[in-house]
Structure formats: structure tokens, C-alpha cells
Design an enzyme around this catalytic site. Structure first.
Site, mmCIF file in Angstrom:
data_model
loop_
_atom_site.group_PDB
_atom_site.id
_atom_site.type_symbol
_atom_site.label_atom_id
_atom_site.label_comp_id
_atom_site.label_asym_id
_atom_site.label_seq_id
_atom_site.Cartn_x
_atom_site.Cartn_y
_atom_site.Cartn_z
ATOM 1 C CB THR A 102 24.439 -38.279 9.785
ATOM 2 O OG1 THR A 102 25.496 -38.699 10.640
ATOM 3 C CG2 THR A 102 23.115 -38.393 10.510
ATOM 4 C CD GLU A 133 18.724 -23.934 7.008
ATOM 5 O OE1 GLU A 133 19.907 -24.001 6.666
ATOM 6 O OE2 GLU A 133 18.354 -23.774 8.186
ATOM 7 C CE1 TYR A 156 20.483 -29.786 8.400
ATOM 8 C CE2 TYR A 156 19.836 -27.569 7.752
ATOM 9 C CZ TYR A 156 19.515 -28.798 8.300
ATOM 10 O OH TYR A 156 18.235 -29.038 8.761
ATOM 11 C CE LYS A 160 17.082 -32.703 6.615
ATOM 12 N NZ LYS A 160 16.728 -33.836 7.534
HETATM 13 P P1 NAD Z 1 18.917 -32.159 16.542
HETATM 14 O O1 NAD Z 1 20.325 -31.955 16.098
HETATM 15 O O2 NAD Z 1 18.442 -31.477 17.777
HETATM 16 O O3 NAD Z 1 18.641 -33.714 16.744
HETATM 17 C C1 NAD Z 1 19.123 -34.698 15.864
HETATM 18 C C2 NAD Z 1 18.962 -36.053 16.538
HETATM 19 O O4 NAD Z 1 19.411 -37.053 15.609
HETATM 20 C C3 NAD Z 1 19.803 -36.211 17.814
HETATM 21 O O5 NAD Z 1 19.038 -36.805 18.821
HETATM 22 C C4 NAD Z 1 20.940 -37.129 17.375
HETATM 23 O O6 NAD Z 1 21.445 -37.932 18.434
HETATM 24 C C5 NAD Z 1 20.265 -37.972 16.295
HETATM 25 N N1 NAD Z 1 21.228 -38.520 15.344
HETATM 26 C C6 NAD Z 1 22.218 -37.849 14.701
HETATM 27 N N2 NAD Z 1 22.916 -38.699 13.922
HETATM 28 C C7 NAD Z 1 22.321 -39.924 14.054
HETATM 29 C C8 NAD Z 1 22.561 -41.198 13.480
HETATM 30 N N3 NAD Z 1 23.590 -41.403 12.626
HETATM 31 N N4 NAD Z 1 21.763 -42.224 13.822
HETATM 32 C C9 NAD Z 1 20.725 -42.036 14.696
HETATM 33 N N5 NAD Z 1 20.472 -40.860 15.286
HETATM 34 C C10 NAD Z 1 21.246 -39.808 14.962
HETATM 35 O O7 NAD Z 1 18.018 -31.772 15.293
HETATM 36 P P2 NAD Z 1 16.584 -31.066 15.228
HETATM 37 O O8 NAD Z 1 16.764 -29.612 15.233
HETATM 38 O O9 NAD Z 1 15.682 -31.712 16.209
HETATM 39 O O10 NAD Z 1 16.138 -31.492 13.754
HETATM 40 C C11 NAD Z 1 15.495 -32.743 13.517
HETATM 41 C C12 NAD Z 1 15.213 -32.892 12.033
HETATM 42 O O11 NAD Z 1 14.386 -31.831 11.600
HETATM 43 C C13 NAD Z 1 16.473 -32.852 11.168
HETATM 44 O O12 NAD Z 1 16.323 -33.794 10.147
HETATM 45 C C14 NAD Z 1 16.486 -31.435 10.625
HETATM 46 O O13 NAD Z 1 17.129 -31.394 9.370
HETATM 47 C C15 NAD Z 1 15.012 -31.150 10.508
HETATM 48 N N6 NAD Z 1 14.623 -29.733 10.639
HETATM 49 C C16 NAD Z 1 15.083 -28.983 11.680
HETATM 50 C C17 NAD Z 1 14.683 -27.661 11.789
HETATM 51 C C18 NAD Z 1 15.124 -26.792 12.951
HETATM 52 O O14 NAD Z 1 14.844 -25.585 12.975
HETATM 53 N N7 NAD Z 1 15.775 -27.335 13.969
HETATM 54 C C19 NAD Z 1 13.828 -27.089 10.831
HETATM 55 C C20 NAD Z 1 13.384 -27.905 9.774
HETATM 56 C C21 NAD Z 1 13.781 -29.223 9.692
HETATM 57 P P1 TYD Z 2 20.736 -21.022 13.402
HETATM 58 O O1 TYD Z 2 19.959 -21.042 14.675
HETATM 59 O O2 TYD Z 2 22.098 -21.642 13.383
HETATM 60 O O3 TYD Z 2 19.797 -21.646 12.281
HETATM 61 P P2 TYD Z 2 19.974 -21.680 10.651
HETATM 62 O O4 TYD Z 2 21.374 -21.349 10.307
HETATM 63 O O5 TYD Z 2 19.634 -23.105 10.336
HETATM 64 O O6 TYD Z 2 18.979 -20.697 10.119
HETATM 65 O O7 TYD Z 2 20.911 -19.508 12.952
HETATM 66 C C1 TYD Z 2 19.793 -18.651 12.781
HETATM 67 C C2 TYD Z 2 20.307 -17.341 12.217
HETATM 68 O O8 TYD Z 2 21.127 -16.700 13.217
HETATM 69 C C3 TYD Z 2 21.199 -17.507 11.002
HETATM 70 O O9 TYD Z 2 20.947 -16.429 10.093
HETATM 71 C C4 TYD Z 2 22.610 -17.402 11.558
HETATM 72 C C5 TYD Z 2 22.448 -16.467 12.737
HETATM 73 N N1 TYD Z 2 23.377 -16.721 13.870
HETATM 74 C C6 TYD Z 2 24.146 -15.655 14.394
HETATM 75 O O10 TYD Z 2 24.081 -14.503 13.926
HETATM 76 N N2 TYD Z 2 24.993 -15.930 15.441
HETATM 77 C C7 TYD Z 2 25.114 -17.175 15.975
HETATM 78 O O11 TYD Z 2 25.906 -17.369 16.933
HETATM 79 C C8 TYD Z 2 24.302 -18.236 15.446
HETATM 80 C C9 TYD Z 2 24.381 -19.625 16.007
HETATM 81 C C10 TYD Z 2 23.441 -17.948 14.384
#
Ligand code: NAD
Ligand code: TYD
Length: 353
Positions: A102, A133, A156, A160
Site C-alpha cells: 500500500t 517516524e 511502517y 513511509k
Molecule cells: P488510517 O489508518 O486511519 O486511515 C488510512 C485510510 O487509508 C483508510 O481509510 C483506509 O481505508 C485507506 N487505505 C488503506 N489502504 C488503501 C489503499 N490501498 N487504497 C486506498 N485507500 C486505502 O490512517 P491515519 O492515521 O488517518 O493516517 C493518514 C495518513 O497520515 C497516513 O499516510 C499516515 O502515514 C499519515 N500520518 C498519520 C499520523 C497519525 O498520527 N495517525 C501522523 C502523521 C502522518
Molecule cells: P501508537 O498510537 O501505536 O502510535 P505510534 O506507534 O505511531 O507512535 O502508539 C503510541 C505510543 O504508545 C507508542 O510509544 C507505543 C505505545 N503503545 C503502548 O504502550 N500500548 C499500546 O497498546 C499501544 C497501541 C501503543
């Protein structure tokens, strides 16, 4: 002015907030939301705006080049904001190949479709939404800058980082106008309850153990999801092409301090005896390769585009708790299906130890 914007991953956590923000703020734009609706994508997240005249949902996979070509032929897309991804580190440890498919192959397939459709145009923009990250783990006192070397440590973050490199490579090689942002950990409504905050909120409600990895001393830098979306909007419209912007709210917490704050707030909200939620904390086997610290220096975004976060963390946390308490049915619905199986694999053994 950009008229037709393709958002990928718009049914996920950040994507749904971004789609809502753009649909409401720019009635003259056509917002296309392309999402494969994996376990993490949920159209319920967009119920309130789904019938807006300037919004269209398309179900599709970013790895499907033919579908993308047709989408670019059908719509005069002049901006792409790419968020679709597999986003959870623990899942990437269980199944790295899915993340390569993906996040790497999907991004390159999307870039290719944009390149073929845009044919060297300069009045278009490909925006990649990425994560801090990619920079790896920080020593105390250091901060991630846009110039920090990439040093991804998890499958992951490696996927990215790779997709970031491909965006720059397509810009450099084929002249696609692009911009990137690398953001810290987001929190807020609609986050899938496998990530730390929503998982722990739902476990506290159900009085289930709170699995803190290792000693809980890892540090994350938390940002309210809407503040991320406002930054994306600013960068998309005003950011310098070819540049990268780091996004973060200068808000570092050790996991254990954050969990304890959450526990205190949850006891108050639920009217439970003080200390009830904290008694659920269970220290479990650490995540393999667990990055110790992330922290963003957002000076470039602040200085160039005038961005500042709108919300204090303590306030955002209470809003988040309220939303999850009011939306327990959403939590139950998205946690049904394949999620149970994942949870057992992820935590069954850890919690038994
Ligand atoms: P999420 O997992 O909640 O959502 C991902 C979305 O992408 C879902 O709706 C899923 O259905 C869709 N998707 C997955 N595979 C797909 C494919 N092959 N084709 C089309 N759609 C597809 O993720 P999120 O937390 O909303 O993150 C969104 C983006 O932001 C990601 O690229 C992530 O790397 C980036 N990001 C997230 C965070 C965070 O804290 N969540 C921080 C920085 C950057
Ligand atoms: P997470 O929300 O998975 O985000 P990321 O790994 O992308 O930072 O996790 C946030 C922090 O919390 C990370 O240091 C891992 C920790 N964590 C736990 O200790 N227990 C859990 O069950 C999860 C999901 C995360």
C-alpha cells in the site's frame, strides 16, 4: 486556484477530518475522496458531509493503475493530497509486506497516474502526507528538523520513508510539482481504536487491562487532528513547491504520564472512584524496535506560513474522551470483524505474560 482535489484515504482518521474541513471551507472546489475502505476506513466518519454538492466518494485501491487512469480521465484533477496508507506500527511488525504494497507500491502507482495525466503541467500539485517516524528515534534535547536525515526503524516508517523518497524522485525526474509534510502523532475523534489513546479509552470503559509497552517511558509529541488538517490546507495552498514541512505542536509526553492523565480524566468523566482506571495499567512486553522519542521542531511552518496549533493538549484530550464516550457504538462497530482477531494476536500473549 485548485478546483478538483483528489484526497486518498479520506475515510480514515486524518483523511475524514481533512475531507470535512475542505468540503466545508471551499464550496467551489470538487473534493474527490478515493478510499479502499480497509478495516481502517469507514464512511460513517463522513455522514455529516456525504450529501454535499462538492463531494464525491470513490471506492478504489491506490495500487489499481487502470482505475486511477480512468479517475484522472473522468475528473479534471489538479491537486492530489495523498493520505491512503497502512498506518499502524504494530500491524507493520506483523505484516510488513502489506505496508510495502500500500505505502510504497500504492504511492508509486498514484504518482504514475498523476504523471501520465498531468504531462508536465506546472499548475498542479501532488501533496504527500507523511510522518515524523521517518526520522527515527531522537536523543534527549534533539528535535526533528526538515533537514534531519532519514533513519526509519519500523516496517511502517521504512515504507513511509520510501514513499517520501519516491515523491521527491518523481518531482525531480518527471517535474511533478510536489510538497511533503511530516507530522507527529495525531489524536482526536474517529481514530481507529487500535492506537494508544482510543484503545485505552475503550479499554477503560470496558474495565480491561491497559497494555503499556515496556516501562512506558517512550516519548511522543501529540497534535490535535484538526490542527494537522489546518496545516495541510495552508501548505497545500501556500507552501513552496518541492519543500518539506514538519508539523507538530511542541507537546511531548512520556506514554506513562499520558496514560495516567487519561486515567484521572476518565475516572472523573465516568464517575468512578479515583485510581480505578490506573489500576488497569499492565506493563507488557515492549514493541520490538520501539522508537524512544519523537519531537518536532515546527519553526519552518510557523515562520513561513504562520501556523500555530489551536488547542491545548489537556483541552483536546477532554474533547477526545467526550467524543469516544458519546460514540461507543462507533467504537464497537469498527472493532468488530477482523479487529478481534488482530487484538488477540497482538495482546493475547503479551497480557498472559
Ligand atoms: P488510517 O489508518 O486511519 O486511515 C488510512 C485510510 O487509508 C483508510 O481509510 C483506509 O481505508 C485507506 N487505505 C488503506 N489502504 C488503501 C489503499 N490501498 N487504497 C486506498 N485507500 C486505502 O490512517 P491515519 O492515521 O488517518 O493516517 C493518514 C495518513 O497520515 C497516513 O499516510 C499516515 O502515514 C499519515 N500520518 C498519520 C499520523 C497519525 O498520527 N495517525 C501522523 C502523521 C502522518
Ligand atoms: P501508537 O498510537 O501505536 O502510535 P505510534 O506507534 O505511531 O507512535 O502508539 C503510541 C505510543 O504508545 C507508542 O510509544 C507505543 C505505545 N503503545 C503502548 O504502550 N500500548 C499500546 O497498546 C499501544 C497501541 C501503543
Amino acid at each position: 486556484m485548485k478546483k478538483t482535489i483528489l484526497i486518498t484515504g479520506g475515510a480514515g482518521f486524518i483523511g475524514s477530518h481533512l475531507v470535512r474541513h475542505l468540503v466545508q471551507k471551499y464550496p467551489d472546489y470538487h473534493i474527490l475522496n478515493l478510499d479502499a475502505l480497509t478495516y481502517a476506513g469507514n464512511l460513517e466518519n463522513l455522514r455529516d458531509i456525504e450529501s454535499s454538492a462538492n463531494y464525491t466518494f470513490v471506492k478504489g485501491d491506490i495500487c489499481d493503475g487502470d482505475m486511477l487512469q480512468q479517475l484522472f480521465e473522468k475528473h479534471p484533477i489538479d491537486g492530489v493530497i495523498h493520505l491512503a496508507a497502512e498506518s499502524h506500527v504494530d500491524r507493520s511488525i506483523l505484516n510488513p509486506v502489506e505496508f510495502v504494497r500500500t505505502n510504497v507500491l500504492g504511492t508509486v502507482t498514484l504518482l504514475n497516474a498523476a504523471k501520465n495525466a498531468w504531462k508536465g503541467r506546472s499548475d498542479v500539485l501532488f501533496y504527500h502526507v507523511s510522518t515524523d517516524e521517518v526520522y527515527g528515534s531522537l536523543a534527549p534535547g534533539d528535535y526533528f528538523l526538515e533537514t534531519t536525515s532519514y533513519d526509519p526503524q519500523s516496517p511502517y516508517s521504512a515504507s513511509k520513508a520510501s514513499s517520501d523518497h519516491f515523491v521527491r524522485a518523481y518531482g525531480n525526474t518527471y517535474g511533478i510539482p510536489f510538497v511533503l509534510s511530516n507530522c507527529s502523532n495525531n489524536y482526536g475523534p474517529y481514530q481507529f481504536p487500535e492506537k494508544l489513546l482510543p484503545l485505552f479509552i475503550s479499554n477503560i470503559v470496558a474495565e480491561k487491562p491497559l497494555p503499556v509497552y515496556g516501562k512506558g517511558d517512550n516519548i511522543r509529541d501529540w497534535l490535535w487532528v484538526t490542527d494537522h488538517c489546518v496545516a495541510i490546507d495552508l501548505i497545500f495552498h501556500k507552501g513552496r513547491h518541492g519543500e518539506t514541512y514538519n508539523i507538530g505542536g511542541r507537546n511531548e509526553w512520556t506514554n506513562i504520564d499520558l496514560v495516567k492523565l487519561l486515567c484521572t480524566s476518565m475516572d472523573e468523566k465516568l464517575g468512578r472512584e479515583a485510581g480505578s482506571a490506573e489500576s488497569l495499567i499492565t506493563y507488557v512486553t515492549d514493541r520490538p524496535g520501539h522508537d524512544m522519542r519523537y519531537a518536532i521542531d515546527p519553526s519552518k511552518l510557523e515562520a513561513e506560513l504562520g501556523w500555530t496549533p489551536s488547542l491545548q493538549f489537556e483541552e483536546g484530550l477532554l474533547l477526545t474522551i467526550d467524543w469516544y464516550l458519546k460514540n461507543q457504538e462507533w467504537v464497537e462497530r469498527v472493532q468488530s470483524g477482523t479487529y478481534r482477531e488482530y487484538y488477540e494476536t497482538q495482546y493475547g500473549e503479551r497480557l498472559a505474560n
